[in-house]
Design an enzyme around this catalytic site. Structure first.
Site, PDB file in Angstrom:
ATOM      1  N   TYR A 113      61.011  62.070  29.981  1.00 33.15           N
ATOM      2  CA  TYR A 113      61.296  60.711  30.421  1.00 33.15           C
ATOM      3  C   TYR A 113      62.596  60.163  29.838  1.00 33.15           C
ATOM      4  O   TYR A 113      63.270  59.355  30.482  1.00 33.15           O
ATOM      5  CB  TYR A 113      60.122  59.787  30.097  1.00 33.15           C
ATOM      6  CG  TYR A 113      59.099  59.781  31.198  1.00 33.15           C
ATOM      7  CD1 TYR A 113      59.268  59.006  32.336  1.00 33.15           C
ATOM      8  CD2 TYR A 113      57.975  60.595  31.130  1.00 33.15           C
ATOM      9  CE1 TYR A 113      58.352  59.012  33.371  1.00 33.15           C
ATOM     10  CE2 TYR A 113      57.039  60.615  32.155  1.00 33.15           C
ATOM     11  CZ  TYR A 113      57.232  59.819  33.273  1.00 33.15           C
ATOM     12  OH  TYR A 113      56.318  59.844  34.300  1.00 33.15           O
ATOM     13  N   ASN A 154      60.263  52.330  43.041  1.00 29.36           N
ATOM     14  CA  ASN A 154      61.167  52.970  42.089  1.00 29.36           C
ATOM     15  C   ASN A 154      61.099  52.288  40.733  1.00 29.36           C
ATOM     16  O   ASN A 154      60.891  51.082  40.633  1.00 29.36           O
ATOM     17  CB  ASN A 154      62.600  52.952  42.632  1.00 29.36           C
ATOM     18  CG  ASN A 154      62.711  53.732  43.928  1.00 29.36           C
ATOM     19  OD1 ASN A 154      61.970  54.692  44.146  1.00 29.36           O
ATOM     20  ND2 ASN A 154      63.611  53.312  44.800  1.00 29.36           N
ATOM     21  N   VAL A 155      61.312  53.080  39.691  1.00 28.18           N
ATOM     22  CA  VAL A 155      61.185  52.565  38.325  1.00 28.18           C
ATOM     23  C   VAL A 155      62.548  52.282  37.703  1.00 28.18           C
ATOM     24  O   VAL A 155      62.647  52.043  36.501  1.00 28.18           O
ATOM     25  CB  VAL A 155      60.378  53.544  37.443  1.00 28.18           C
ATOM     26  CG1 VAL A 155      58.956  53.677  37.966  1.00 28.18           C
ATOM     27  CG2 VAL A 155      61.053  54.912  37.355  1.00 28.18           C
ATOM     28  N   HIS A 210      55.609  50.184  40.343  1.00 30.96           N
ATOM     29  CA  HIS A 210      55.310  51.294  39.435  1.00 30.96           C
ATOM     30  C   HIS A 210      55.934  51.116  38.063  1.00 30.96           C
ATOM     31  O   HIS A 210      56.124  52.097  37.335  1.00 30.96           O
ATOM     32  CB  HIS A 210      55.754  52.614  40.064  1.00 30.96           C
ATOM     33  CG  HIS A 210      54.936  52.995  41.261  1.00 30.96           C
ATOM     34  ND1 HIS A 210      55.376  53.885  42.229  1.00 30.96           N
ATOM     35  CD2 HIS A 210      53.699  52.596  41.665  1.00 30.96           C
ATOM     36  CE1 HIS A 210      54.449  54.020  43.147  1.00 30.96           C
ATOM     37  NE2 HIS A 210      53.428  53.248  42.834  1.00 30.96           N
ATOM     38  N   CYS A 242      49.128  50.023  21.697  1.00 39.98           N
ATOM     39  CA  CYS A 242      48.911  48.571  21.745  1.00 39.98           C
ATOM     40  C   CYS A 242      49.762  47.848  22.783  1.00 39.98           C
ATOM     41  O   CYS A 242      49.670  46.632  22.920  1.00 39.98           O
ATOM     42  CB  CYS A 242      49.139  47.957  20.366  1.00 39.98           C
ATOM     43  SG  CYS A 242      50.884  47.896  19.845  1.00 39.98           S
ATOM     44  N   CYS A 269      52.119  48.782  15.257  1.00 42.66           N
ATOM     45  CA  CYS A 269      50.917  49.537  14.898  1.00 42.66           C
ATOM     46  C   CYS A 269      51.188  50.984  14.522  1.00 42.66           C
ATOM     47  O   CYS A 269      50.273  51.690  14.089  1.00 42.66           O
ATOM     48  CB  CYS A 269      49.900  49.483  16.038  1.00 42.66           C
ATOM     49  SG  CYS A 269      50.318  50.536  17.451  1.00 42.66           S
ATOM     50  N   SER A 286      57.768  58.377  51.141  1.00 43.51           N
ATOM     51  CA  SER A 286      56.972  59.353  51.885  1.00 43.51           C
ATOM     52  C   SER A 286      55.780  58.726  52.585  1.00 43.51           C
ATOM     53  O   SER A 286      55.247  59.281  53.551  1.00 43.51           O
ATOM     54  CB  SER A 286      56.481  60.453  50.937  1.00 43.51           C
ATOM     55  OG  SER A 286      55.607  59.912  49.962  1.00 43.51           O
ATOM     56  N   PRO A 313      65.857  60.108  56.527  1.00 44.82           N
ATOM     57  CA  PRO A 313      66.378  61.264  57.253  1.00 44.82           C
ATOM     58  C   PRO A 313      65.281  62.185  57.768  1.00 44.82           C
ATOM     59  O   PRO A 313      65.539  63.033  58.628  1.00 44.82           O
ATOM     60  CB  PRO A 313      67.251  61.973  56.214  1.00 44.82           C
ATOM     61  CG  PRO A 313      66.733  61.520  54.897  1.00 44.82           C
ATOM     62  CD  PRO A 313      66.213  60.135  55.098  1.00 44.82           C
ATOM     63  N   ALA A 328      69.706  55.917  53.576  1.00 42.92           N
ATOM     64  CA  ALA A 328      69.806  54.472  53.351  1.00 42.92           C
ATOM     65  C   ALA A 328      71.260  54.032  53.285  1.00 42.92           C
ATOM     66  O   ALA A 328      71.636  52.985  53.823  1.00 42.92           O
ATOM     67  CB  ALA A 328      69.081  54.094  52.059  1.00 42.92           C
TER      68      ALA A 328
END
Length: 256
Positions: free
Chosen positions: A69, A106-107, A123, A134, A164, A203, A228, A245
């Protein structure tokens, strides 16, 4: 892009008092952000993306998941909005006081960086890590720092929570987790009140987000699909504009 279909889609845009843009991973991919459909390489080549994007995967191997990530967060922070993002933002400004909203799966923050405001994120955000234990947000110095990760990937120990001591996790919705209720409730209301619902680069199979397309269509909205490739969203489409797009949206929205 078929001229007659483009003309029909433009008419649906111009007649609408309330327009919702619903965007997915294909739109961000045009800015160079990898999608979950892309083959994994390097350190993550042997792993299922669904495992990397789950609480179970994080608990099993937090260093592997956090490393993946952080590499993705680096890609997001290095990316730039494409012509599709910019077209939506410019259109929103140009058509006021008509109501225009953006709902995204999208994130990343590419819509916001292009100039769109008040974007509904279904999302979560990869730019907002939080504590796995926490839920305390990560400190600004972590959030604002662009990671410096090798393309082949590496294991990284998640930084500890200042409150924490628990491990930080990405601020995204993982497989098996519920969508943020406030965001999904608002997106549902927008879908049910839209006159025109523009689906871009998704999708149409990831639930419950995909249900928004069906809700819009059943409430009588014109559903315009920009992609597309054929997708599940095409089953609800009034118009399918075949293309990316970045190519289609400036033409559809008369923004150059």
């Amino acid at each position: 892009m078929d001229p007659a279909t483009l003309s029909a889609a433009r008419d649906a845009i111009h007649r609408a008092g309330h327009i919702v843009f619903f965007t997915g991973a294909g739109m961000s991919a045009e800015s160079g952000i990898p999608t979950f459909r892309d083959a994994l390489t390097g350190l993550w080549e042997r792993f299922d993306p669904a495992l990397l994007a789950s609480a179970e995967g994080f608990e099993s191997d937090p260093e592997l998941v956090w490393g993946w990530y952080e590499w993705r967060r680096q890609k997001v922070m290095q990316a730039a909005p494409n012509a599709g993002h910019r077209a939506i933002a410019a259109f929103t400004t140009n058509v006021r006081p008509r109501a225009v909203h953006v709902v995204t799966q999208n994130v990343d923050d590419l819509h916001e960086r292009a100039g769109s405001e008040d974007v509904v994120h279904l999302h979560g955000s990869i730019l907002a890590p939080r504590c796995f234990a926490c839920a305390t947000p990560a400190p600004p110095e972590l959030i604002n720092m662009i990671p410096d990760e090798p393309e082949g990937g590496r294991r990284l120990r998640p930084p500890p929570c200042a409150l924490c001591g628990g491990p930080m996790r990405p601020g995204v919705v993982w497989f098996g987790e519920s969508l943020p209720s406030a965001a999904f409730d608002r997106a549902t209301r927008l879908a049910q009140t839209a006159d025109t619902f523009v689906v871009v680069g998704t999708s149409g199979v990831v639930e419950p987000a995909a249900s928004l397309v069906r809700r819009a269509g059943r409430q009588g909205a014109a559903v315009i699909v920009v992609d597309p490739n054929l997708s599940a969203s095409n089953r609800e489409a009034t118009c399918w504009l075949e293309g990316s797009a970045g190519d289609v949206l400036p033409a559809l929205l008369d923004v150059r």
